[in-house]
Design a protein around this motif. Structure first.
Motif, PDB file in Angstrom:
ATOM      1  N   GLU A 195    -112.729 -27.201 -24.071  1.00  0.00           N
ATOM      2  CA  GLU A 195    -111.588 -27.814 -23.394  1.00  0.00           C
ATOM      3  C   GLU A 195    -111.865 -29.263 -23.017  1.00  0.00           C
ATOM      4  OE1 GLU A 195    -110.484 -25.181 -20.210  1.00  0.00           O
ATOM      5  OE2 GLU A 195    -109.256 -23.960 -21.555  1.00  0.00           O
ATOM      6  N   ILE A 196    -113.100 -29.562 -22.633  1.00  0.00           N
ATOM      7  CA  ILE A 196    -113.457 -30.961 -22.388  1.00  0.00           C
ATOM      8  C   ILE A 196    -113.218 -31.770 -23.655  1.00  0.00           C
ATOM      9  CG2 ILE A 196    -115.389 -32.551 -21.994  1.00  0.00           C
ATOM     10  CD1 ILE A 196    -116.533 -30.478 -20.041  1.00  0.00           C
ATOM     11  N   GLY A 197    -113.645 -31.224 -24.786  1.00  0.00           N
ATOM     12  CA  GLY A 197    -113.452 -31.895 -26.057  1.00  0.00           C
ATOM     13  C   GLY A 197    -111.985 -32.093 -26.404  1.00  0.00           C
ATOM     14  N   GLU A 198    -111.161 -31.096 -26.102  1.00  0.00           N
ATOM     15  CA  GLU A 198    -109.719 -31.207 -26.377  1.00  0.00           C
ATOM     16  C   GLU A 198    -109.090 -32.322 -25.535  1.00  0.00           C
ATOM     17  OE1 GLU A 198    -108.251 -27.316 -25.577  1.00  0.00           O
ATOM     18  OE2 GLU A 198    -108.998 -26.454 -27.462  1.00  0.00           O
ATOM     19  N   HIS A 199    -109.455 -32.381 -24.257  1.00  0.00           N
ATOM     20  CA  HIS A 199    -108.933 -33.448 -23.396  1.00  0.00           C
ATOM     21  C   HIS A 199    -109.387 -34.812 -23.900  1.00  0.00           C
ATOM     22  CE1 HIS A 199    -107.365 -30.514 -20.691  1.00  0.00           C
ATOM     23  NE2 HIS A 199    -108.516 -30.161 -20.149  1.00  0.00           N
ATOM     24  N   LEU A 200    -110.666 -34.920 -24.232  1.00  0.00           N
ATOM     25  CA  LEU A 200    -111.198 -36.190 -24.730  1.00  0.00           C
ATOM     26  C   LEU A 200    -110.486 -36.623 -26.006  1.00  0.00           C
ATOM     27  CD1 LEU A 200    -115.027 -35.593 -24.228  1.00  0.00           C
ATOM     28  CD2 LEU A 200    -113.718 -37.431 -23.161  1.00  0.00           C
ATOM     29  N   ALA A 201    -110.254 -35.681 -26.898  1.00  0.00           N
ATOM     30  CA  ALA A 201    -109.612 -35.991 -28.173  1.00  0.00           C
ATOM     31  C   ALA A 201    -108.218 -36.558 -27.959  1.00  0.00           C
ATOM     32  CB  ALA A 201    -109.556 -34.745 -29.053  1.00  0.00           C
ATOM     33  N   PHE A 202    -107.476 -35.977 -27.042  1.00  0.00           N
ATOM     34  CA  PHE A 202    -106.130 -36.507 -26.769  1.00  0.00           C
ATOM     35  C   PHE A 202    -106.202 -37.873 -26.100  1.00  0.00           C
ATOM     36  CE2 PHE A 202    -102.681 -37.320 -23.813  1.00  0.00           C
ATOM     37  CZ  PHE A 202    -101.603 -37.323 -24.687  1.00  0.00           C
ATOM     38  N   LEU A 203    -107.019 -37.995 -25.079  1.00  0.00           N
ATOM     39  CA  LEU A 203    -107.073 -39.228 -24.302  1.00  0.00           C
ATOM     40  C   LEU A 203    -107.537 -40.425 -25.122  1.00  0.00           C
ATOM     41  CD1 LEU A 203    -108.616 -37.669 -21.070  1.00  0.00           C
ATOM     42  CD2 LEU A 203    -106.317 -38.624 -21.258  1.00  0.00           C
ATOM     43  N   VAL A 210    -100.213 -40.343 -21.599  1.00  0.00           N
ATOM     44  CA  VAL A 210    -101.326 -39.795 -20.827  1.00  0.00           C
ATOM     45  C   VAL A 210    -100.838 -39.288 -19.475  1.00  0.00           C
ATOM     46  CG1 VAL A 210    -103.504 -40.368 -19.694  1.00  0.00           C
ATOM     47  CG2 VAL A 210    -103.053 -41.176 -22.009  1.00  0.00           C
ATOM     48  N   VAL A 211     -99.976 -40.055 -18.830  1.00  0.00           N
ATOM     49  CA  VAL A 211     -99.410 -39.629 -17.542  1.00  0.00           C
ATOM     50  C   VAL A 211     -98.700 -38.289 -17.694  1.00  0.00           C
ATOM     51  CG1 VAL A 211     -97.627 -40.170 -15.826  1.00  0.00           C
ATOM     52  CG2 VAL A 211     -99.208 -41.958 -16.588  1.00  0.00           C
ATOM     53  N   LYS A 212     -97.899 -38.159 -18.739  1.00  0.00           N
ATOM     54  CA  LYS A 212     -97.178 -36.903 -18.985  1.00  0.00           C
ATOM     55  C   LYS A 212     -98.153 -35.760 -19.238  1.00  0.00           C
ATOM     56  CE  LYS A 212     -93.618 -34.866 -21.965  1.00  0.00           C
ATOM     57  NZ  LYS A 212     -92.690 -35.094 -23.112  1.00  0.00           N
ATOM     58  N   TYR A 213     -99.198 -36.029 -19.990  1.00  0.00           N
ATOM     59  CA  TYR A 213    -100.199 -35.011 -20.313  1.00  0.00           C
ATOM     60  C   TYR A 213    -100.875 -34.491 -19.046  1.00  0.00           C
ATOM     61  CZ  TYR A 213    -104.448 -33.059 -22.524  1.00  0.00           C
ATOM     62  OH  TYR A 213    -105.479 -32.248 -22.929  1.00  0.00           O
ATOM     63  N   ILE A 214    -101.329 -35.397 -18.189  1.00  0.00           N
ATOM     64  CA  ILE A 214    -102.020 -34.992 -16.959  1.00  0.00           C
ATOM     65  C   ILE A 214    -101.066 -34.250 -16.034  1.00  0.00           C
ATOM     66  CG2 ILE A 214    -103.258 -35.826 -14.917  1.00  0.00           C
ATOM     67  CD1 ILE A 214    -104.118 -38.259 -16.660  1.00  0.00           C
ATOM     68  N   LYS A 267     -98.063 -60.626 -15.684  1.00  0.00           N
ATOM     69  CA  LYS A 267     -96.980 -59.705 -16.008  1.00  0.00           C
ATOM     70  C   LYS A 267     -97.082 -58.475 -15.105  1.00  0.00           C
ATOM     71  CE  LYS A 267     -95.031 -56.966 -19.788  1.00  0.00           C
ATOM     72  NZ  LYS A 267     -95.188 -56.542 -21.208  1.00  0.00           N
ATOM     73  N   GLU A 268     -95.946 -58.000 -14.622  1.00  0.00           N
ATOM     74  CA  GLU A 268     -95.927 -56.825 -13.751  1.00  0.00           C
ATOM     75  C   GLU A 268     -95.289 -55.662 -14.494  1.00  0.00           C
ATOM     76  OE1 GLU A 268     -95.407 -56.795  -9.118  1.00  0.00           O
ATOM     77  OE2 GLU A 268     -93.429 -56.581 -10.018  1.00  0.00           O
ATOM     78  N   VAL A 269     -95.957 -54.516 -14.488  1.00  0.00           N
ATOM     79  CA  VAL A 269     -95.449 -53.340 -15.193  1.00  0.00           C
ATOM     80  C   VAL A 269     -95.402 -52.138 -14.257  1.00  0.00           C
ATOM     81  CG1 VAL A 269     -96.337 -54.168 -17.403  1.00  0.00           C
ATOM     82  CG2 VAL A 269     -97.734 -52.621 -16.011  1.00  0.00           C
ATOM     83  N   LYS A 270     -94.621 -51.160 -14.665  1.00  0.00           N
ATOM     84  CA  LYS A 270     -94.517 -49.906 -13.910  1.00  0.00           C
ATOM     85  C   LYS A 270     -95.566 -48.928 -14.432  1.00  0.00           C
ATOM     86  CE  LYS A 270     -90.964 -47.287 -14.826  1.00  0.00           C
ATOM     87  NZ  LYS A 270     -89.558 -46.793 -14.883  1.00  0.00           N
ATOM     88  N   THR A 271     -96.279 -48.312 -13.520  1.00  0.00           N
ATOM     89  CA  THR A 271     -97.233 -47.268 -13.904  1.00  0.00           C
ATOM     90  C   THR A 271     -97.329 -46.251 -12.774  1.00  0.00           C
ATOM     91  OG1 THR A 271     -99.407 -46.847 -14.880  1.00  0.00           O
ATOM     92  CG2 THR A 271     -99.316 -48.472 -13.090  1.00  0.00           C
ATOM     93  N   TRP A 272     -98.279 -45.306 -12.877  1.00  0.00           N
ATOM     94  CA  TRP A 272     -98.286 -44.187 -11.945  1.00  0.00           C
ATOM     95  C   TRP A 272     -99.701 -43.711 -11.634  1.00  0.00           C
ATOM     96  CZ3 TRP A 272     -95.382 -44.699 -16.290  1.00  0.00           C
ATOM     97  CH2 TRP A 272     -93.989 -44.754 -16.132  1.00  0.00           C
ATOM     98  N   ASN A 273     -99.856 -43.149 -10.442  1.00  0.00           N
ATOM     99  CA  ASN A 273    -100.931 -42.205 -10.151  1.00  0.00           C
ATOM    100  C   ASN A 273    -100.363 -40.810 -10.361  1.00  0.00           C
ATOM    101  OD1 ASN A 273    -102.779 -44.205  -9.224  1.00  0.00           O
ATOM    102  ND2 ASN A 273    -101.827 -44.177  -7.211  1.00  0.00           N
ATOM    103  N   VAL A 274    -101.186 -39.894 -10.843  1.00  0.00           N
ATOM    104  CA  VAL A 274    -100.767 -38.498 -10.985  1.00  0.00           C
ATOM    105  C   VAL A 274    -101.510 -37.704  -9.915  1.00  0.00           C
ATOM    106  CG1 VAL A 274    -100.399 -36.586 -12.568  1.00  0.00           C
ATOM    107  CG2 VAL A 274    -100.610 -38.911 -13.463  1.00  0.00           C
TER     108      VAL A 274
END
Length: 326
Positions: free
Chosen positions: A35-43, A61-65, A99-106
């Protein structure tokens, strides 16, 4: 006789299925290399394109987490796992406006079980963003290659997810509550953790400790895990040393030297904080920080180590008070 035989067969099948279910449940509670490997592969995949704030890859990535937190059964504050904020992006030419962008903490949490201590919180976090195609923070600024950031910090996020899943399955063991945060825009100046601390979902005095994972994917042959800030809470140096040795690690523990990652945002606000990493390397902030260089077995050991630390500090008998360092 036939009825008895049929009933015996049915019981055997049911028992077998029940055994499989129990085995699956036990398996689900484990931190696994797979599972660590699966997360790493996606990220680190081409779809996330270096997880730069304000990009489609960052949003993926935000959606994934967020989906993983929801799947594990973590609770959220105020009806959502996402804490939105604006991040000003670093520029090579500081004279120009950023430049200012929108982002998130999950953000998600597991509530403790003690009527009193569940109102106290331990935060565990890791930043998910990286450098995209490089930019001013890259050590290879002339390149336009994707910087996958496998160690920095897909390693920390993959461990965060595995720890969250295991702790959620064993939530009955918690006295205090645990908040999990995947921080955005760390590479832009710890912006996600600064925003989180300034906009805590709980009263600041109830946040008793922050544990941060940033670059924990390169455990070396000596099995050295480095950490700073262990002296910011009672018995921290002894605890981190003792449990590290139990896990077969070689913990290099500093009471002070709080460091330069997201836990610093907490320490500056008078919250005990410790940061863990496995050391620097030539691929830092370069396109060569790829998944194939991650020691997944070593990361699994570190994730189990941090899980054990969490179980100890969430116990009502563990005193958590802030100790400033020089």
């Amino acid at each position: 006789m036939k009825r008895i035989l049929i009933n015996s067969i049915v019981c055997a099948i049911l028992s077998s299925c029940l055994g499989c279910t129990v085995a699956a449940q036990v398996s689900d509670t484990n931190i696994t290399e797979e599972e660590i490997g699966e997360h790493l592969a996606f990220l680190t995949s081409s779809k996330t394109k270096g997880r730069y704030p304000g990009t489609a890859g960052n949003r993926r990535v935000v959606k994934y987490i967020r989906t993983e937190f929801e799947h594990y059964g973590l609770k959220n504050f105020h009806g959502d796992y996402l804490q939105q904020f604006k991040a000003k992006l670093r520029r090579a030419d500081e004279g120009k406006s950023a430049k200012e962008v929108k982002t998130w903490n999950v953000v998600g949490y597991i509530e403790g079980n003690d009527n009193h201590y569940k109102k106290e919180y331990v935060v565990i976090g890791a930043h998910y963003d990286h450098l995209g195609h490089g930019g001013p923070s890259s050590k290879k600024p002339e390149s336009d290659e994707i910087h996958p950031g496998a160690d920095d910090n897909a390693s920390g996020v993959s461990a965060l997810l595995e720890i969250a899943e295991k702790l959620a399955r064993n939530r009955y063991m918690l006295d205090r509550s645990v908040i999990f945060v995947a921080f955005g825009a760390e590479e832009q100046g710890l912006l996600g953790s600064k925003y989180f601390v300034e906009n805590l979902p709980v009263a600041k005095e109830r946040v008793k400790l922050m544990i941060n994972m940033d670059m924990i994917g390169r455990l070396n042959a000596e099995k050295q895990i480095y950490m700073g800030g262990a002296g910011t809470f009672p018995g921290g140096v002894e605890l981190m040393t003792e449990l590290g040795i139990q896990m077969g690690l070689n913990p290099v523990v500093h009471a002070g030297e709080v460091g330069g990652s997201d836990h610093v945002s907490f320490y500056k606000e008078g919250i005990s904080a410790i940061g863990l990493h496995t050391g620097g390397h030539p691929e830092y902030h370069r396109p060569e920080d790829t998944m194939d260089l991650i020691n997944i077995s070593g990361e699994k050991t570190i994730a189990e180590y941090i899980y054990k630390v969490l179980l100890r500090v969430v116990n009502e008998n563990y005193d958590l008070t802030f100790i400033p360092q020089d």
